[in-house]
Design a protein around this motif. Structure first.
Motif, PDB file in Angstrom:
ATOM      1  N   ALA A  94      60.028   2.928  34.349  1.00 46.40           N
ATOM      2  CA  ALA A  94      59.125   2.723  33.173  1.00 46.40           C
ATOM      3  C   ALA A  94      58.802   1.265  33.092  1.00 46.40           C
ATOM      4  O   ALA A  94      59.716   0.278  33.245  1.00 46.40           O
ATOM      5  CB  ALA A  94      59.787   2.598  31.757  1.00 46.40           C
ATOM      6  N   TRP A  95      57.293   1.121  33.352  1.00 48.75           N
ATOM      7  CA  TRP A  95      56.920  -0.180  33.727  1.00 48.75           C
ATOM      8  C   TRP A  95      56.096  -0.759  32.600  1.00 48.75           C
ATOM      9  O   TRP A  95      55.092  -0.036  31.930  1.00 48.75           O
ATOM     10  CB  TRP A  95      55.973  -0.166  34.902  1.00 48.75           C
ATOM     11  CG  TRP A  95      56.604   0.488  36.018  1.00 48.75           C
ATOM     12  CD1 TRP A  95      56.950   1.606  36.255  1.00 48.75           C
ATOM     13  CD2 TRP A  95      57.332  -0.401  36.999  1.00 48.75           C
ATOM     14  NE1 TRP A  95      57.609   1.866  37.549  1.00 48.75           N
ATOM     15  CE2 TRP A  95      57.772   0.531  37.838  1.00 48.75           C
ATOM     16  CE3 TRP A  95      57.678  -1.933  37.327  1.00 48.75           C
ATOM     17  CZ2 TRP A  95      58.754   0.221  38.970  1.00 48.75           C
ATOM     18  CZ3 TRP A  95      58.276  -2.171  38.476  1.00 48.75           C
ATOM     19  CH2 TRP A  95      58.945  -1.179  39.240  1.00 48.75           C
ATOM     20  N   SER A  96      55.919  -2.040  32.049  1.00 49.46           N
ATOM     21  CA  SER A  96      55.129  -2.720  31.246  1.00 49.46           C
ATOM     22  C   SER A  96      54.597  -3.728  31.956  1.00 49.46           C
ATOM     23  O   SER A  96      55.217  -4.650  32.746  1.00 49.46           O
ATOM     24  CB  SER A  96      56.119  -3.417  30.203  1.00 49.46           C
ATOM     25  OG  SER A  96      55.207  -4.205  29.341  1.00 49.46           O
ATOM     26  N   THR A  97      53.292  -3.398  32.508  1.00 45.99           N
ATOM     27  CA  THR A  97      52.589  -4.343  33.520  1.00 45.99           C
ATOM     28  C   THR A  97      53.515  -4.237  34.702  1.00 45.99           C
ATOM     29  O   THR A  97      53.558  -3.096  35.228  1.00 45.99           O
ATOM     30  CB  THR A  97      52.210  -5.715  33.104  1.00 45.99           C
ATOM     31  OG1 THR A  97      53.385  -6.424  32.796  1.00 45.99           O
ATOM     32  CG2 THR A  97      51.323  -5.646  31.943  1.00 45.99           C
ATOM     33  N   ASP A  98      53.851  -5.299  35.373  1.00 43.60           N
ATOM     34  CA  ASP A  98      54.735  -5.235  36.457  1.00 43.60           C
ATOM     35  C   ASP A  98      55.990  -5.149  36.370  1.00 43.60           C
ATOM     36  O   ASP A  98      56.813  -5.470  37.456  1.00 43.60           O
ATOM     37  CB  ASP A  98      54.249  -6.246  37.447  1.00 43.60           C
ATOM     38  CG  ASP A  98      54.346  -7.596  37.169  1.00 43.60           C
ATOM     39  OD1 ASP A  98      54.606  -7.794  35.917  1.00 43.60           O
ATOM     40  OD2 ASP A  98      54.045  -8.590  37.869  1.00 43.60           O
ATOM     41  N   ARG A 127      52.549   2.004  25.407  1.00 40.44           N
ATOM     42  CA  ARG A 127      53.283   2.577  25.764  1.00 40.44           C
ATOM     43  C   ARG A 127      53.718   2.393  27.399  1.00 40.44           C
ATOM     44  O   ARG A 127      52.607   1.927  28.016  1.00 40.44           O
ATOM     45  CB  ARG A 127      53.060   4.453  25.903  1.00 40.44           C
ATOM     46  CG  ARG A 127      53.200   4.763  24.422  1.00 40.44           C
ATOM     47  CD  ARG A 127      53.391   6.403  24.509  1.00 40.44           C
ATOM     48  NE  ARG A 127      54.224   6.902  25.311  1.00 40.44           N
ATOM     49  CZ  ARG A 127      55.565   7.365  24.915  1.00 40.44           C
ATOM     50  NH1 ARG A 127      55.896   7.325  23.565  1.00 40.44           N
ATOM     51  NH2 ARG A 127      56.411   7.962  25.624  1.00 40.44           N
ATOM     52  N   PRO A 128      54.907   2.331  28.045  1.00 37.20           N
ATOM     53  CA  PRO A 128      55.128   2.090  29.179  1.00 37.20           C
ATOM     54  C   PRO A 128      54.437   3.378  30.164  1.00 37.20           C
ATOM     55  O   PRO A 128      54.429   4.305  29.762  1.00 37.20           O
ATOM     56  CB  PRO A 128      56.508   1.919  29.342  1.00 37.20           C
ATOM     57  CG  PRO A 128      57.089   2.856  28.431  1.00 37.20           C
ATOM     58  CD  PRO A 128      56.190   2.776  27.421  1.00 37.20           C
ATOM     59  N   ARG A 129      54.029   2.526  31.542  1.00 36.58           N
ATOM     60  CA  ARG A 129      53.799   3.745  32.426  1.00 36.58           C
ATOM     61  C   ARG A 129      55.046   4.069  33.063  1.00 36.58           C
ATOM     62  O   ARG A 129      55.820   3.561  33.462  1.00 36.58           O
ATOM     63  CB  ARG A 129      52.925   2.721  33.305  1.00 36.58           C
ATOM     64  CG  ARG A 129      52.398   3.682  34.569  1.00 36.58           C
ATOM     65  CD  ARG A 129      51.568   2.672  35.525  1.00 36.58           C
ATOM     66  NE  ARG A 129      52.023   1.606  36.012  1.00 36.58           N
ATOM     67  CZ  ARG A 129      52.807   1.433  36.976  1.00 36.58           C
ATOM     68  NH1 ARG A 129      52.896   2.564  38.014  1.00 36.58           N
ATOM     69  NH2 ARG A 129      53.321   0.238  37.564  1.00 36.58           N
ATOM     70  N   ALA A 158      56.496   5.977  36.150  1.00 44.80           N
ATOM     71  CA  ALA A 158      55.923   6.387  37.416  1.00 44.80           C
ATOM     72  C   ALA A 158      57.223   6.986  38.262  1.00 44.80           C
ATOM     73  O   ALA A 158      58.375   6.066  37.854  1.00 44.80           O
ATOM     74  CB  ALA A 158      55.175   4.992  38.093  1.00 44.80           C
TER      75      ALA A 158
END
Length: 171
Positions: free
Chosen positions: A57-61, A2-4, A6
């Motif tokens: 929504a972030w996937s890693t950076d 799941r994406p972060r 933030a």
């Protein structure tokens, strides 16, 4: 994975937002070209100063999605799509609510819950809210399935939704 999700700084993430906006809204039914892209880039800093808030929504950076909302002013705005909104719904009920200006997910990331996670985060922070989308947009099915939004108007090529969160009792 799941994406972060933030909070998003609309002022400092302009380049990332622009790249994703271009990838998402160049597709039908929007077919956004250079003029729409320039309009988005002009609007974003103004909307940020007007109290907009949002989430990424972030996937890693890598930014793979974003959503943001702005307060709907009194009187209800004119121009852009607002005139069409006024034709299909009672805009007095939208004034004072948050307008979801954009909800965008990288086409390669769709169907993985990113849009739901973004909209959930946005509504937890900015509610009551409303939004519009094109009648032929795939997002219509997404919003129709959600229990926290209901259609308040349709016509003029768009569908208007308002949140039904408890805080939105007047919407």
């Amino acid at each position: 994975m799941r994406p972060r999700i933030a909070p998003l700084d609309l002022s400092s993430d302009l380049d990332r937002l622009a790249r994703l906006y271009s990838a998402v809204f160049a597709e039908p039914p929007w077919n956004a070209g250079p003029d729409e892209m320039a309009d988005f880039m002009r609007r974003l800093p103004t909307e940020a100063r007007a109290g907009a808030g949002g989430f990424g929504a972030w996937s890693t950076d890598e930014l793979i999605g974003f959503a943001y909302a702005v307060p709907t002013p009194t009187p209800f705005p004119a121009g852009r799509a607002y005139d069409r909104v006024a034709q299909v719904t009672d805009v007095d009920r939208l004034v004072g609510c948050w307008e979801v200006m954009e909800l965008a997910v990288d086409p390669a990331q769709r169907g993985r819950g990113v849009a739901s996670a973004l909209l959930d985060a946005l509504l937890d922070e900015y509610s009551p809210a409303w939004l519009l989308t094109a009648t032929d947009a795939p997002a219509v099915q997404f919003y129709d399935r959600r229990s926290d939004f209901r259609r308040t108007g349709q016509g003029e090529g768009l569908v208007v939704y308002a949140s039904t969160y408890p805080a939105a009792s007047g919407v």
